[in-house]
Design an enzyme around this catalytic site. Structure first.
Site, PDB file in Angstrom:
ATOM      1  N   MET A 173      44.277  46.866  36.977  1.00  0.00           N
ATOM      2  CA  MET A 173      45.075  46.043  37.954  1.00  0.00           C
ATOM      3  C   MET A 173      44.396  45.075  38.723  1.00  0.00           C
ATOM      4  O   MET A 173      43.449  45.431  39.464  1.00  0.00           O
ATOM      5  CB  MET A 173      46.207  46.531  38.988  1.00  0.00           C
ATOM      6  CG  MET A 173      46.661  46.013  40.091  1.00  0.00           C
ATOM      7  SD  MET A 173      47.718  46.668  41.387  1.00  0.00           S
ATOM      8  CE  MET A 173      47.441  48.467  41.005  1.00  0.00           C
ATOM      9  N   PRO A 174      44.089  43.568  38.562  1.00  0.00           N
ATOM     10  CA  PRO A 174      43.383  43.038  39.201  1.00  0.00           C
ATOM     11  C   PRO A 174      43.598  42.619  40.736  1.00  0.00           C
ATOM     12  O   PRO A 174      44.720  42.480  41.179  1.00  0.00           O
ATOM     13  CB  PRO A 174      43.557  41.527  38.537  1.00  0.00           C
ATOM     14  CG  PRO A 174      44.070  41.620  37.187  1.00  0.00           C
ATOM     15  CD  PRO A 174      44.725  42.979  37.499  1.00  0.00           C
ATOM     16  N   LEU A 175      42.643  42.900  41.369  1.00  0.00           N
ATOM     17  CA  LEU A 175      42.680  42.723  42.937  1.00  0.00           C
ATOM     18  C   LEU A 175      41.759  41.469  43.324  1.00  0.00           C
ATOM     19  O   LEU A 175      40.546  41.802  43.231  1.00  0.00           O
ATOM     20  CB  LEU A 175      42.287  44.073  43.722  1.00  0.00           C
ATOM     21  CG  LEU A 175      42.288  43.779  45.189  1.00  0.00           C
ATOM     22  CD1 LEU A 175      43.597  43.406  45.813  1.00  0.00           C
ATOM     23  CD2 LEU A 175      41.870  44.991  45.786  1.00  0.00           C
ATOM     24  N   ARG A 193      47.384  41.460  42.182  1.00  0.00           N
ATOM     25  CA  ARG A 193      47.570  41.447  43.715  1.00  0.00           C
ATOM     26  C   ARG A 193      46.332  40.530  44.499  1.00  0.00           C
ATOM     27  O   ARG A 193      45.087  40.403  43.808  1.00  0.00           O
ATOM     28  CB  ARG A 193      46.853  42.839  44.092  1.00  0.00           C
ATOM     29  CG  ARG A 193      47.693  44.173  43.620  1.00  0.00           C
ATOM     30  CD  ARG A 193      49.166  43.970  44.031  1.00  0.00           C
ATOM     31  NE  ARG A 193      49.877  45.297  43.587  1.00  0.00           N
ATOM     32  CZ  ARG A 193      50.665  45.244  42.517  1.00  0.00           C
ATOM     33  NH1 ARG A 193      50.701  44.152  41.739  1.00  0.00           N
ATOM     34  NH2 ARG A 193      51.371  45.979  42.322  1.00  0.00           N
TER      35      ARG A 193
END
Length: 63
Positions: free
Chosen positions: A1-3, A40
């Protein structure tokens, strides 16, 4: 999941932030092959008194 963390000088409108989020989300999805639901993003608005350029606070910088 990229933040993704985005820091920028305070003063952008809500509409500008919406456009930024949409654009960055699309770029991340296209680049790393994830769905938008996985992305995100945190925007931090910086006050000029909390940011420096060339050893001087941005609030003190000559225009």
């Amino acid at each position: 999941m990229p933040l993704i963390n985005i820091q920028m000088i305070k003063g952008r409108t809500l509409e500008q932030k919406r456009k930024l989020i949409e654009t960055v989300t699309k770029a991340v999805c296209d680049s790393v092959n994830v769905s938008p639901e996985k992305v995100r993003i945190v925007i931090t608005d910086l006050e000029l008194e909390n940011y420096s350029i060339s050893g001087k606070l941005a609030i003190d910088k000559d225009n």
